[in-house]
Write a protein that holds these residues in place. Structure first.
Motif, PDB file in Angstrom:
ATOM      1  N   LEU A  91      26.246  14.139  43.705  1.00 30.36           N
ATOM      2  CA  LEU A  91      26.291  13.093  44.722  1.00 30.36           C
ATOM      3  C   LEU A  91      26.462  13.743  46.093  1.00 30.36           C
ATOM      4  O   LEU A  91      27.561  13.846  46.620  1.00 30.36           O
ATOM      5  CB  LEU A  91      27.435  12.113  44.433  1.00 30.36           C
ATOM      6  N   ASP A  92      25.351  14.165  46.676  1.00 27.79           N
ATOM      7  CA  ASP A  92      25.385  14.797  47.997  1.00 27.79           C
ATOM      8  C   ASP A  92      24.716  13.938  49.067  1.00 27.79           C
ATOM      9  O   ASP A  92      24.693  14.309  50.242  1.00 27.79           O
ATOM     10  CB  ASP A  92      24.728  16.179  47.955  1.00 27.79           C
ATOM     11  N   VAL A  93      24.192  12.770  48.653  1.00 29.08           N
ATOM     12  CA  VAL A  93      23.543  11.847  49.583  1.00 29.08           C
ATOM     13  C   VAL A  93      23.942  10.421  49.210  1.00 29.08           C
ATOM     14  O   VAL A  93      23.983  10.070  48.023  1.00 29.08           O
ATOM     15  CB  VAL A  93      22.001  11.967  49.524  1.00 29.08           C
ATOM     16  N   ALA A  94      24.219   9.603  50.216  1.00 32.89           N
ATOM     17  CA  ALA A  94      24.456   8.169  50.013  1.00 32.89           C
ATOM     18  C   ALA A  94      23.855   7.440  51.211  1.00 32.89           C
ATOM     19  O   ALA A  94      24.352   7.574  52.337  1.00 32.89           O
ATOM     20  CB  ALA A  94      25.939   7.864  49.888  1.00 32.89           C
ATOM     21  N   ALA A  95      22.771   6.702  50.978  1.00 32.45           N
ATOM     22  CA  ALA A  95      22.075   6.044  52.079  1.00 32.45           C
ATOM     23  C   ALA A  95      21.284   4.853  51.552  1.00 32.45           C
ATOM     24  O   ALA A  95      21.036   4.732  50.350  1.00 32.45           O
ATOM     25  CB  ALA A  95      21.129   7.029  52.769  1.00 32.45           C
ATOM     26  N   VAL A  96      20.909   3.962  52.468  1.00 35.05           N
ATOM     27  CA  VAL A  96      20.037   2.840  52.121  1.00 35.05           C
ATOM     28  C   VAL A  96      18.605   3.356  52.005  1.00 35.05           C
ATOM     29  O   VAL A  96      18.148   4.149  52.827  1.00 35.05           O
ATOM     30  CB  VAL A  96      20.128   1.732  53.184  1.00 35.05           C
ATOM     31  N   GLY A  97      17.903   2.903  50.971  1.00 33.98           N
ATOM     32  CA  GLY A  97      16.492   3.245  50.799  1.00 33.98           C
ATOM     33  C   GLY A  97      15.604   2.137  51.325  1.00 33.98           C
ATOM     34  O   GLY A  97      15.567   1.873  52.521  1.00 33.98           O
ATOM     35  N   ASP A  98      14.914   1.456  50.427  1.00 26.68           N
ATOM     36  CA  ASP A  98      14.045   0.344  50.815  1.00 26.68           C
ATOM     37  C   ASP A  98      14.890  -0.890  51.134  1.00 26.68           C
ATOM     38  O   ASP A  98      15.977  -1.087  50.569  1.00 26.68           O
ATOM     39  CB  ASP A  98      13.074   0.015  49.680  1.00 26.68           C
ATOM     40  N   VAL A  99      14.372  -1.742  52.030  1.00 25.86           N
ATOM     41  CA  VAL A  99      15.066  -2.985  52.370  1.00 25.86           C
ATOM     42  C   VAL A  99      14.120  -4.167  52.216  1.00 25.86           C
ATOM     43  O   VAL A  99      12.897  -4.030  52.314  1.00 25.86           O
ATOM     44  CB  VAL A  99      15.639  -2.949  53.801  1.00 25.86           C
ATOM     45  N   GLY A 100      14.704  -5.341  51.974  1.00 28.34           N
ATOM     46  CA  GLY A 100      13.925  -6.563  51.862  1.00 28.34           C
ATOM     47  C   GLY A 100      13.780  -7.250  53.204  1.00 28.34           C
ATOM     48  O   GLY A 100      14.260  -6.773  54.239  1.00 28.34           O
ATOM     49  N   GLU A 101      13.144  -8.418  53.178  1.00 31.27           N
ATOM     50  CA  GLU A 101      12.863  -9.162  54.408  1.00 31.27           C
ATOM     51  C   GLU A 101      14.140  -9.574  55.134  1.00 31.27           C
ATOM     52  O   GLU A 101      14.165  -9.655  56.362  1.00 31.27           O
ATOM     53  CB  GLU A 101      12.019 -10.394  54.073  1.00 31.27           C
ATOM     54  N   SER A 102      15.210  -9.821  54.387  1.00 23.93           N
ATOM     55  CA  SER A 102      16.480 -10.236  54.992  1.00 23.93           C
ATOM     56  C   SER A 102      17.289  -9.057  55.505  1.00 23.93           C
ATOM     57  O   SER A 102      18.317  -9.247  56.153  1.00 23.93           O
ATOM     58  CB  SER A 102      17.325 -11.005  53.970  1.00 23.93           C
ATOM     59  N   GLY A 103      16.851  -7.836  55.203  1.00 22.83           N
ATOM     60  CA  GLY A 103      17.599  -6.648  55.579  1.00 22.83           C
ATOM     61  C   GLY A 103      18.454  -6.095  54.457  1.00 22.83           C
ATOM     62  O   GLY A 103      19.105  -5.056  54.616  1.00 22.83           O
ATOM     63  N   ARG A 104      18.441  -6.774  53.299  1.00 21.61           N
ATOM     64  CA  ARG A 104      19.216  -6.282  52.162  1.00 21.61           C
ATOM     65  C   ARG A 104      18.634  -4.988  51.600  1.00 21.61           C
ATOM     66  O   ARG A 104      17.413  -4.815  51.577  1.00 21.61           O
ATOM     67  CB  ARG A 104      19.261  -7.329  51.048  1.00 21.61           C
ATOM     68  N   ALA A 105      19.532  -4.146  51.117  1.00 20.56           N
ATOM     69  CA  ALA A 105      19.073  -2.928  50.448  1.00 20.56           C
ATOM     70  C   ALA A 105      18.436  -3.307  49.115  1.00 20.56           C
ATOM     71  O   ALA A 105      19.041  -4.005  48.297  1.00 20.56           O
ATOM     72  CB  ALA A 105      20.247  -1.985  50.213  1.00 20.56           C
ATOM     73  N   VAL A 106      17.215  -2.860  48.912  1.00 22.58           N
ATOM     74  CA  VAL A 106      16.542  -3.030  47.629  1.00 22.58           C
ATOM     75  C   VAL A 106      16.791  -1.799  46.764  1.00 22.58           C
ATOM     76  O   VAL A 106      16.959  -1.904  45.547  1.00 22.58           O
ATOM     77  CB  VAL A 106      15.032  -3.258  47.825  1.00 22.58           C
ATOM     78  N   THR A 107      16.852  -0.641  47.413  1.00 24.04           N
ATOM     79  CA  THR A 107      17.216   0.595  46.718  1.00 24.04           C
ATOM     80  C   THR A 107      18.246   1.355  47.543  1.00 24.04           C
ATOM     81  O   THR A 107      18.364   1.165  48.758  1.00 24.04           O
ATOM     82  CB  THR A 107      15.992   1.509  46.493  1.00 24.04           C
ATOM     83  N   LEU A 108      18.995   2.210  46.848  1.00 22.54           N
ATOM     84  CA  LEU A 108      19.958   3.111  47.480  1.00 22.54           C
ATOM     85  C   LEU A 108      19.581   4.545  47.130  1.00 22.54           C
ATOM     86  O   LEU A 108      19.177   4.824  45.998  1.00 22.54           O
ATOM     87  CB  LEU A 108      21.376   2.827  46.981  1.00 22.54           C
TER      88      LEU A 108
END
Length: 318
Positions: free
Chosen positions: A220-237
């Motif tokens: 675990l050397d990275v923690a970030a938001v990946g893809d986002v949906g139309e509302s701005g929610r994280a779809v992937t991390l």
């Protein structure tokens, strides 16, 4: 034109007007979803259910409306604005009938249960006259989408915007035509811990939750938001060497601690993952705190429900 003929024409026009008004007052009457096949007993026109009551560890016979009172009291506080309670009752009733159309209860001999893991929250002890009134005044009302019962999704607080099912729930099937990204309509009346939240997770917790969700993280050397949906929610991390589905990860790590996927911050600090976000819940369908605000502003229940869904009607099943 004779007086008698004028009288006949006047009666025909009046009858046509009355018929037209009746149609307008009951929109969607031709789009009633079918009653679930397993319902074969009615009491005063209301379906009778076999309900497994967790507290009593037994199956009890009760009408759908009686069961719904306990569900409504479990899902929404009994002192909330009446029109918010009624909006929740419409969705909760739709949920029950949809469940019975598609699923079998995990409890033998039951149609549905008071187990929140299987169905909806349930709190018979909190049922009061306001809860009973909300259920009574929406008797038989459900959502209909092309004469079928839709998934009547709801959540506590949208954080400002609702989301589609694929992004908010990792819905595996095609996106239903009745979900939409809409304003959540919440205001300052919402509980602060529903509107915004923070949480910190150890590396071990994150790696274990990712594994539960189906991903193996080596480091675990990275923690970030990946893809986002139309509302701005994280779809992937982005967690270590993996791209993890955010809704699945949220459920795995604990949906009360990670309250939403609408993240405002995520970072790796001293071997721990710190998150901040807005809203509470998956963000699909009706926001309960949004319903509170709209009802408090004078909006009727049916209009509240239709703010959060599209291509649906509210119809009377019984």
């Amino acid at each position: 034109m004779s007086k008698q003929l004028r009288l006949v024409l006047a009666c025909l026009l009046l009858a046509a007007a009355v018929t037209g008004c009746a149609r307008a007052a009951n929109p969607g009457s031709g789009n009633l979803p079918p009653m679930p096949d397993k319902i074969d007993t009615f009491e005063d026109g209301v379906p009778v259910l076999e309900v497994y009551v967790v507290e009593k560890e037994s199956v009890e016979k009760m009408t759908l409306e009686e069961y719904l009172c306990g569900v409504l009291a479990g899902e929404m506080k009994n002192d909330w604005p009446m029109e918010a309670l009624k909006a929740q009752a419409i969705l909760a009733r739709t949920f029950v009938l949809k469940f019975m159309t598609e699923k079998e209860s995990a409890y033998q001999g039951a149609d549905i249960s008071t187990d929140v893991e299987e169905a909806q929250a349930y709190d018979a002890a909190s049922v009061n006259d306001r809860i009973r009134k909300a259920v009574e005044e929406t008797r038989g009302l459900v959502l209909s989408s092309n004469a079928e019962l839709p998934y009547a999704w709801f959540h506590a607080h949208s954080g400002g915007k609702t989301e589609h099912a694929r992004e908010g729930l990792n819905w595996k099937e095609g996106e239903p035509n009745y979900t939409r990204v809409a304003d959540g309509h919440e205001n300052d009346s919402a509980a602060p811990d529903a509107a915004a939240w923070t949480a910190t997770f150890s590396a071990d917790e994150v790696i274990a939750a990712a594994k539960t969700a189906g991903y193996t993280i080596s480091t675990l050397d990275v923690a970030a938001v990946g893809d986002v949906g139309e509302s701005g929610r994280a779809v992937t991390l982005k967690l270590g060497n993996q791209k993890v589905n955010a809704p699945d990860f949220r459920i795995a790590i604990g949906s009360v601690r990670m309250r939403s996927t609408l993240l405002t911050d995520i970072k790796l600090e001293n071997g721990k993952v710190a998150m901040a976000g807005k809203g509470f819940g998956h963000g699909v369908g009706m926001s309960q705190w949004g319903a509170y605000a709209l009802a408090d502003g004078g909006m009727p229940a049916q209009e509240i429900v239709l703010r959060y869904f599209q291509n649906v009607e509210i119809v009377k099943m019984y």
